[in-house]
Write a protein that holds these residues in place. Structure first.
Motif: not given
Lengths: 113, 117
Positions: A34-44
């Protein structure tokens, strides 16, 4: 070829509500991420499971939990939602014997109001 | 500590010209290296990977990448760019780390590629 399936594709919640995101990996893949990608950011990276056991943990908040079920699908449970949780949540799957290339789903876009 | 750097936020090339998207990494052991592409409002798509063997890796859509161990780089290249290549490109490294006793994948910040007709 079958790909990673995520549901729902879009979700709108209010602050302090809960949300459950689902991921169905590619058939016969044994690992889910599972990854989280905020607006304009790389996947965390948040968390991963190998053969239904948690294998790795990244920057997943304590308010979130996840599990992988006997059919290998995974669910990400998010509680006490905050505005900052608004993001695109990706699930990926891989096969250890296949060199661990991760194949990503289309993502679930979560908006917290 | 593991890290991945994509030094360019944006790369602009003209259609038909060669393109390069840069990536450098820092890991403790021998890494697995990946390139992914992300089109607007879409998930990440696998392009290519390096695990071992030939330093020049060929991938999808005519892309290739060269692993350079001495420079710890894994630059993405294509001999002739297409307008349809315009997208966000992520470099990623997967390496063993002891924090949780397993493997971890780290993504670079991404490089936006614009190919002009």
């Amino acid at each position: 070829a079958a790909g990673v399936i995520q549901s729902p594709r879009h979700l709108i919640k209010e602050k302090r509500e809960t949300a459950t995101l689902k991921c169905y990996p590619i058939p016969r893949h044994d690992t889910v991420y599972w990854y989280q990608q905020g607006p304009g950011q790389d996947p965390q990276f948040l968390i991963s499971f190998y053969e239904k056991m948690q294998s790795d943990k990244g920057s997943i908040p304590d308010r979130f939990s996840a599990q992988q079920f006997s059919d290998y699908h995974s669910e990400l449970n998010m509680s006490s939602l905050e505005l900052g949780d608004s993001a695109l949540y990706f699930c990926a799957s891989s096969l250890v014997e296949g060199g661990e290339t991760q194949y990503f789903g289309p993502g679930t876009r979560l908006l917290v109001l | 500590a593991q890290s991945v750097a994509q030094p360019e936020d944006q790369v602009n090339v003209a259609e038909g010209n060669p393109l390069t998207v840069k990536c450098t990494y820092s890991v403790s052991g021998n890494p697995y290296l990946f390139w992914y592409v992300q089109y607007p409002n879409r998930g990440l798509q696998f392009l290519l990977k390096y695990i071992t063997g030939d330093n020049l890796v060929k991938g999808s859509y005519g892309f290739e990448a060269e692993f350079n161990k001495s420079q710890t780089s894994f630059h993405l290249k294509k001999p002739s760019a297409l307008v349809s290549d315009s997208a966000l490109y992520f470099c990623a490294v997967r390496d063993y780390y002891t924090g949780a006793g397993g493997f971890k994948t780290i993504f670079g910040a991404g490089t936006r590629l614009f190919v002009k007709a």
